[in-house]
Design a protein around this motif. Structure first.
Motif, PDB file in Angstrom:
ATOM      1  N   GLY A   1       3.420   1.161  22.835  1.00 56.85           N
ATOM      2  CA  GLY A   1       3.077   1.576  21.477  1.00 56.85           C
ATOM      3  C   GLY A   1       3.557   0.598  20.427  1.00 56.85           C
ATOM      4  N   CYS A   2       4.825   0.144  20.509  1.00 55.33           N
ATOM      5  CA  CYS A   2       5.331  -0.782  19.498  1.00 55.33           C
ATOM      6  C   CYS A   2       4.774  -2.184  19.711  1.00 55.33           C
ATOM      7  CB  CYS A   2       6.853  -0.784  19.460  1.00 55.33           C
ATOM      8  SG  CYS A   2       7.646  -1.382  20.948  1.00 55.33           S
ATOM      9  N   ASP A   3       4.529  -2.577  20.964  1.00 50.42           N
ATOM     10  CA  ASP A   3       3.963  -3.900  21.217  1.00 50.42           C
ATOM     11  C   ASP A   3       2.549  -4.014  20.646  1.00 50.42           C
ATOM     12  OD1 ASP A   3       6.211  -4.827  22.492  1.00 50.42           O
ATOM     13  OD2 ASP A   3       5.469  -4.428  24.518  1.00 50.42           O
ATOM     14  N   LEU A   4       1.799  -2.923  20.711  1.00 51.24           N
ATOM     15  CA  LEU A   4       0.445  -2.960  20.156  1.00 51.24           C
ATOM     16  C   LEU A   4       0.478  -3.032  18.638  1.00 51.24           C
ATOM     17  CD1 LEU A   4      -1.637  -0.516  22.382  1.00 51.24           C
ATOM     18  CD2 LEU A   4      -1.249  -2.979  22.632  1.00 51.24           C
TER      19      LEU A   4
ATOM     20  N   PRO B   1      -7.741 -13.574  15.582  1.00 48.40           N
ATOM     21  CA  PRO B   1      -8.436 -12.424  16.196  1.00 48.40           C
ATOM     22  C   PRO B   1      -8.704 -12.585  17.683  1.00 48.40           C
ATOM     23  CG  PRO B   1      -9.914 -13.684  14.757  1.00 48.40           C
ATOM     24  CD  PRO B   1      -8.545 -14.209  14.516  1.00 48.40           C
ATOM     25  N   VAL B   2      -8.928 -13.812  18.141  1.00 49.82           N
ATOM     26  CA  VAL B   2      -9.164 -14.027  19.570  1.00 49.82           C
ATOM     27  C   VAL B   2      -7.875 -13.789  20.357  1.00 49.82           C
ATOM     28  CG1 VAL B   2      -9.773 -15.719  21.336  1.00 49.82           C
ATOM     29  CG2 VAL B   2     -11.109 -15.581  19.224  1.00 49.82           C
ATOM     30  N   ALA B   3      -6.768 -14.343  19.864  1.00 51.83           N
ATOM     31  CA  ALA B   3      -5.479 -14.144  20.535  1.00 51.83           C
ATOM     32  C   ALA B   3      -5.081 -12.674  20.514  1.00 51.83           C
ATOM     33  CB  ALA B   3      -4.401 -14.999  19.874  1.00 51.83           C
ATOM     34  N   ALA B   4      -5.340 -11.992  19.395  1.00 49.76           N
ATOM     35  CA  ALA B   4      -4.991 -10.574  19.294  1.00 49.76           C
ATOM     36  C   ALA B   4      -5.797  -9.747  20.300  1.00 49.76           C
ATOM     37  CB  ALA B   4      -5.241 -10.076  17.871  1.00 49.76           C
ATOM     38  N   ARG B   5      -7.087 -10.046  20.417  1.00 48.21           N
ATOM     39  CA  ARG B   5      -7.932  -9.325  21.378  1.00 48.21           C
ATOM     40  C   ARG B   5      -7.455  -9.559  22.807  1.00 48.21           C
ATOM     41  NH1 ARG B   5     -12.709 -10.375  24.328  1.00 48.21           N
ATOM     42  NH2 ARG B   5     -14.150  -8.600  24.398  1.00 48.21           N
ATOM     43  N   SER B   6      -7.117 -10.809  23.110  1.00 50.25           N
ATOM     44  CA  SER B   6      -6.663 -11.152  24.457  1.00 50.25           C
ATOM     45  C   SER B   6      -5.322 -10.496  24.769  1.00 50.25           C
ATOM     46  CB  SER B   6      -6.561 -12.670  24.600  1.00 50.25           C
ATOM     47  OG  SER B   6      -7.797 -13.289  24.314  1.00 50.25           O
ATOM     48  N   ARG B   7      -4.465 -10.429  23.765  1.00 50.13           N
ATOM     49  CA  ARG B   7      -3.160  -9.803  23.986  1.00 50.13           C
ATOM     50  C   ARG B   7      -3.287  -8.289  24.165  1.00 50.13           C
ATOM     51  NH1 ARG B   7       1.160 -12.203  19.809  1.00 50.13           N
ATOM     52  NH2 ARG B   7       2.301 -10.390  20.607  1.00 50.13           N
ATOM     53  N   LEU B   8      -4.182  -7.657  23.430  1.00 47.96           N
ATOM     54  CA  LEU B   8      -4.415  -6.225  23.632  1.00 47.96           C
ATOM     55  C   LEU B   8      -4.832  -5.963  25.081  1.00 47.96           C
ATOM     56  CD1 LEU B   8      -4.866  -3.273  22.851  1.00 47.96           C
ATOM     57  CD2 LEU B   8      -7.132  -3.928  21.968  1.00 47.96           C
ATOM     58  N   SER B   9      -5.784  -6.745  25.557  1.00 49.82           N
ATOM     59  CA  SER B   9      -6.215  -6.601  26.952  1.00 49.82           C
ATOM     60  C   SER B   9      -5.058  -6.844  27.909  1.00 49.82           C
ATOM     61  CB  SER B   9      -7.363  -7.572  27.244  1.00 49.82           C
ATOM     62  OG  SER B   9      -7.809  -7.442  28.571  1.00 49.82           O
ATOM     63  N   GLY B  10      -4.258  -7.848  27.630  1.00 53.99           N
ATOM     64  CA  GLY B  10      -3.131  -8.183  28.495  1.00 53.99           C
ATOM     65  C   GLY B  10      -2.086  -7.084  28.562  1.00 53.99           C
ATOM     66  N   HIS B  11      -1.754  -6.497  27.426  1.00 60.89           N
ATOM     67  CA  HIS B  11      -0.778  -5.401  27.429  1.00 60.89           C
ATOM     68  C   HIS B  11      -1.266  -4.227  28.268  1.00 60.89           C
ATOM     69  CE1 HIS B  11       2.303  -6.870  24.732  1.00 60.89           C
ATOM     70  NE2 HIS B  11       1.413  -7.166  23.794  1.00 60.89           N
ATOM     71  N   LEU B  12      -2.547  -3.876  28.102  1.00 64.82           N
ATOM     72  CA  LEU B  12      -3.089  -2.720  28.833  1.00 64.82           C
ATOM     73  C   LEU B  12      -3.199  -2.998  30.328  1.00 64.82           C
ATOM     74  CD1 LEU B  12      -5.859  -1.619  26.303  1.00 64.82           C
ATOM     75  CD2 LEU B  12      -3.661  -0.499  26.721  1.00 64.82           C
TER      76      LEU B  12
END
Length: 302
Positions: free
Chosen positions: A210-213, A227-238
């Protein structure tokens, strides 16, 4: 189309894929549409299929139609019962026959597989499993089936021993499209380094998701996270959180990922980073192979 012997159908939640097949298992034509289960009522299925077939069917014979996927769900064309794991991949003998208004169609829907404890279900993936095992009957390991609801399936002695489903893809879509993070994410693009860093974080501390997102939103505001790095990181966390939970499935096992592009590549990358050494299998090929195996059994029984 005089060579037409049968029709193979993969009916997903969002898409419909149809192959017109000859008697030797060769594809005469392939077509697809966006008329998946989510856009249809039970009364719409026959018309959607005929529209996509797009040819004049022979009037003097019934054409076998072998379906897998969400056509057999409770919200589909006709509910097909589940086989119960542990079990072999269901065969045409367990298929549900569907009455049609068009007498030229002989429609059969393959069953899914259920698992009573912990409760889980699959529809469509069982046909991919059958197609995979037709090529590798001695496989003993785990299949990863990426999608909106990703599945990990333990296979041994040509049986589905157990499986678990993760809503990772759906969570990505919901968070990326409806949460505050929608203001920070790109619509496409990929940053593999950002993804793998987030996979590592997600695996090592899944409770902090939750806090990482929210940190993705804060970093985009304060430090210019793209935005590309943010999208990739969201996928990576999940996906990292999923890999942590699914570790008993993939750790130390032979792992095959059913898919080669898109999200399948992300799972391959994440698993490779953990030393799992997965291999990629073309998902459409094995789906059609599984449907063909079902049709062959039907033909042999007649």
């Amino acid at each position: 189309m005089s060579d037409l012997a049968w029709i193979a159908v993969d009916w997903g939640t969002s898409h419909l894929r149809v192959w017109l097949m000859d008697g030797a298992g060769r594809v005469l034509s392939r077509s697809e549409s966006d008329k998946g289960m989510s856009k249809l009522t039970a009364a719409d299925y026959e018309a959607a299929l005929l529209e996509l077939v797009g040819i004049d069917l022979p009037s003097d014979v019934q054409i076998p139609v072998v379906c897998c996927g969400m056509a057999g769900s409770r919200q589909g064309w006709f509910e097909a019962p589940y086989a119960t794991a542990p079990c072999a991949a269901p065969t045409i003998e367990q298929a549900t026959r569907v009455s049609t208004q068009d007498s030229r169609l002989d429609v059969r829907i393959l069953p899914g597989i259920k698992q009573d404890k912990p409760a889980d279900v699959m529809r469509g993936e069982e046909t991919q499993i059958a197609g995979f095992l037709a090529a590798e009957p001695k496989f003993d390991g785990v299949l990863c089936l990426p999608g909106t609801h990703n599945k990990w399936v333990h296979i041994s002695a040509e049986e589905v021993v157990s499986f678990r489903t993760f809503m990772t893809g759906e969570l990505f879509a919901l968070i990326g499209g409806q949460s505050v993070l929608r203001h920070s994410l790109g619509a496409d693009g990929w940053d593999d380094a950002a993804f793998l860093d987030a996979v590592s974080e997600g695996m090592s501390r899944p409770a902090a998701l939750g806090c990482d997102l929210f940190a993705l939103r804060a970093e985009s505001l304060l430090h210019g996270l793209g935005p590309v790095a943010a999208r990739s990181r969201l996928s990576g966390h999940l996906i990292g959180m999923e890999l942590a939970a699914a570790r008993p499935y993939w750790l130390g096992r032979d792992v095959a990922v059913l898919g080669e592009d898109g999200i399948a590549k992300a799972y391959m990358s994440a698993l490779n980073a953990q030393g799992a050494m997965p291999r990629a299998i073309n998902a459409e090929d094995i789906t059609l192979r599984g449907l063909t195996a079902a049709y062959t059994s039907l033909k042999d029984a007649q």
